[in-house]
Scaffold this motif. Sequence first.
Motif, PDB file in Angstrom:
ATOM      1  N   SER A  31      -4.364  -6.107  11.946  1.00  0.00           N
ATOM      2  CA  SER A  31      -2.912  -6.281  12.107  1.00  0.00           C
ATOM      3  C   SER A  31      -2.338  -7.098  10.949  1.00  0.00           C
ATOM      4  O   SER A  31      -1.269  -6.779  10.403  1.00  0.00           O
ATOM      5  N   GLY A  32      -3.052  -8.135  10.570  1.00  0.00           N
ATOM      6  CA  GLY A  32      -2.607  -8.971   9.462  1.00  0.00           C
ATOM      7  C   GLY A  32      -2.549  -8.209   8.154  1.00  0.00           C
ATOM      8  O   GLY A  32      -1.593  -8.346   7.375  1.00  0.00           O
ATOM      9  N   ASN A  33      -3.564  -7.398   7.897  1.00  0.00           N
ATOM     10  CA  ASN A  33      -3.573  -6.620   6.656  1.00  0.00           C
ATOM     11  C   ASN A  33      -2.468  -5.572   6.625  1.00  0.00           C
ATOM     12  O   ASN A  33      -1.894  -5.291   5.567  1.00  0.00           O
ATOM     13  N   ILE A  34      -2.168  -4.989   7.783  1.00  0.00           N
ATOM     14  CA  ILE A  34      -1.061  -4.023   7.848  1.00  0.00           C
ATOM     15  C   ILE A  34       0.256  -4.698   7.464  1.00  0.00           C
ATOM     16  O   ILE A  34       1.013  -4.202   6.615  1.00  0.00           O
ATOM     17  N   VAL A  35       0.536  -5.851   8.077  1.00  0.00           N
ATOM     18  CA  VAL A  35       1.789  -6.568   7.787  1.00  0.00           C
ATOM     19  C   VAL A  35       1.800  -7.062   6.345  1.00  0.00           C
ATOM     20  O   VAL A  35       2.818  -6.966   5.638  1.00  0.00           O
ATOM     21  N   SER A  36       0.673  -7.607   5.880  1.00  0.00           N
ATOM     22  CA  SER A  36       0.596  -8.109   4.502  1.00  0.00           C
ATOM     23  C   SER A  36       0.858  -6.980   3.503  1.00  0.00           C
ATOM     24  O   SER A  36       1.636  -7.143   2.552  1.00  0.00           O
ATOM     25  N   GLY A  37       0.220  -5.834   3.729  1.00  0.00           N
ATOM     26  CA  GLY A  37       0.429  -4.696   2.832  1.00  0.00           C
ATOM     27  C   GLY A  37       1.864  -4.199   2.853  1.00  0.00           C
ATOM     28  O   GLY A  37       2.414  -3.836   1.807  1.00  0.00           O
ATOM     29  N   LEU A  38       2.473  -4.177   4.028  1.00  0.00           N
ATOM     30  CA  LEU A  38       3.858  -3.707   4.143  1.00  0.00           C
ATOM     31  C   LEU A  38       4.838  -4.602   3.397  1.00  0.00           C
ATOM     32  O   LEU A  38       5.878  -4.139   2.912  1.00  0.00           O
ATOM     33  N   LEU A  39       4.502  -5.899   3.287  1.00  0.00           N
ATOM     34  CA  LEU A  39       5.400  -6.858   2.640  1.00  0.00           C
ATOM     35  C   LEU A  39       5.027  -7.141   1.188  1.00  0.00           C
ATOM     36  O   LEU A  39       5.658  -7.977   0.537  1.00  0.00           O
ATOM     37  N   GLY A  40       3.974  -6.481   0.686  1.00  0.00           N
ATOM     38  CA  GLY A  40       3.580  -6.698  -0.699  1.00  0.00           C
ATOM     39  C   GLY A  40       2.529  -7.764  -0.891  1.00  0.00           C
ATOM     40  O   GLY A  40       2.385  -8.308  -2.000  1.00  0.00           O
ATOM     41  N   GLY A  41       1.767  -8.068   0.163  1.00  0.00           N
ATOM     42  CA  GLY A  41       0.695  -9.050   0.050  1.00  0.00           C
ATOM     43  C   GLY A  41      -0.640  -8.381  -0.227  1.00  0.00           C
ATOM     44  O   GLY A  41      -0.806  -7.179  -0.016  1.00  0.00           O
ATOM     45  N   ILE A  42      -1.602  -9.164  -0.723  1.00  0.00           N
ATOM     46  CA  ILE A  42      -2.941  -8.640  -0.943  1.00  0.00           C
ATOM     47  C   ILE A  42      -3.735  -8.727   0.362  1.00  0.00           C
ATOM     48  O   ILE A  42      -3.268  -9.274   1.348  1.00  0.00           O
ATOM     49  N   SER A  43      -4.931  -8.169   0.338  1.00  0.00           N
ATOM     50  CA  SER A  43      -5.751  -8.134   1.549  1.00  0.00           C
ATOM     51  C   SER A  43      -6.233  -9.537   1.910  1.00  0.00           C
ATOM     52  O   SER A  43      -6.349 -10.420   1.062  1.00  0.00           O
ATOM     53  N   LEU A  44      -6.534  -9.718   3.189  1.00  0.00           N
ATOM     54  CA  LEU A  44      -6.934 -11.032   3.674  1.00  0.00           C
ATOM     55  C   LEU A  44      -8.151 -10.923   4.582  1.00  0.00           C
ATOM     56  O   LEU A  44      -8.478  -9.856   5.085  1.00  0.00           O
ATOM     57  N   THR A  45      -8.808 -12.054   4.785  1.00  0.00           N
ATOM     58  CA  THR A  45      -9.925 -12.171   5.728  1.00  0.00           C
ATOM     59  C   THR A  45      -9.859 -13.562   6.347  1.00  0.00           C
ATOM     60  O   THR A  45      -9.077 -14.405   5.906  1.00  0.00           O
TER      61      THR A  45
END
Length: 527
Positions: free
Chosen positions: A304-318
């Motif tokens: 869920s975090g990666n989906i939101v991050s990608g939609l807003l222009g963020g890089i991948s997270l863990t």
Amino acid sequence: MKSQINFSNLKHDFPAGLVVFLVALPLCLGVALASGAPLISGIIAGIIGGIVVGAISGSQLGVSGPAAGLTVIVLNAITELGAFNSFTLAVVLAGVIQIILGIVKAGLIGYYFPSSVIKGMLTAIGIIIILKQIPHVAGIDQDYEGDENFFQKDGENTFSELLNITEFFNEGALVIGLVSIGVLVLWDMSFMKRNKILGAIPGPLVAVLLGIFLNSGLSIFPSNFHLQSNHLVNLPVTKSLSDITSFLVFPNFAAISNPLIWKTAFVLAIVASLETLLSVEATDKLDPESRITPTNRELIAQGSGNIVSGLLGGISLTQVIVRSSANIQAGGKSKLATIIHGLILLVCTLSIPTLLNLIPLASLAAVLIMVGYKLAKPAIFKSMFKEGPDQFVPFVATVLAVVFTDLLTGIGIGTMVAMIYILYTNYKGSMSVIRDGNNVLIVFNKDIFYFNKSELMQNLASLQSGDTVLVDGTKTTFIDHDIFLTLEEFQNEARVRNIHIEFKNIKRRKLNYRKSNGIVSKTLISE
């Protein structure tokens, strides 16, 4: 397991969230820089990791954000895809894949890593933090903040970078760094913690504020004491709402048919999930309350975090061990600390970026060094040594492997050493031979596998003519098929050698020869 936000721990979680923010800020920027992505994309990933993942996750102490372990993958992906908005689409798709992994219960993989390897990973990360941050304390900031690899992008390695200190150090940064370390050591002493006023103020906050003050005061000294912008936090400055929206890079959904997008998404999803599961396991071991994180839910939260991050222009997270351990060391009690760190990161990025850009990297490096020391205290080595070689050997192997390679490679090597050691110890203690004259007792002390075959054959070969042998399998719950074959073959040999063999609590089998299409074959039939 209760995982809702608990405001009753606010007095502990707020200062912990503030400390995690100070740790996360340079790491978000450093990882984005090393990944070849816009600096703001690292901040976006950090904010989403705190607020979105923190709210959905079942982990009470884990903190998520951009991870150094993904920098090479991200850098190569951006280069291959040719556009950052194509990469953010891959991040969104990676998030979808992670959610699917959580639904199919792939999170169970995290439980298969030996505890000695997890402890070795934590200790290694502590050592890496110390070694990597010492140059930053001295004002050598060529390597990006958050680098965990032995070989650096600037051509140096972890140890060669240390040798550069005497030649390239910055006097002002060194003064600020050493003073910051002194403040943090002082604040960690018991008499300071007992003080009701000073004990309520986080030591890292004092160190950072003092660093800003010292840097402003160094202007009266010669120019070599002055800190230039490359020795300070470098956060993108927004002056208006339009500036904020210009930083957002939305995914290029028109490129969804590109096979490279899907390849990148799968690689990101698998590697990010593995790093998350490792961090979850490590964080749970550090949790003073010994809570267990639901790993499948964690994969869904990360997705869920990666989906939101990608939609807003963020890089991948863990989920990230450094931030998580800083949270625990700062006294965080619940997931509220994680969310607070994300909120502080959001508010400060929008409202006071200019003030944040006054923070010396040397002060933040000092904060990280204290985090690293607490992860890699000498007492940990002593404790692991006392647990015996079966724990100490894989522990040391993991520490060395992670320090001299990278996180995933080191974990792989440590796990392999643990497995080899398990096989070795199982092989050495699998059976006992007791001889009393011509009476021989062969006892299977544990479950017997194919790799015990050579020891069994050696014991059977040592038997003498006239011996009476009893093979006792009372202590076993499993005997490998190869072992049965070896015993059956020895039955025929025993008759020739005048050896009488009996079995106890072993399911005996006999050989049945049958002819099919003119070919004689052997089949095993249970008695």
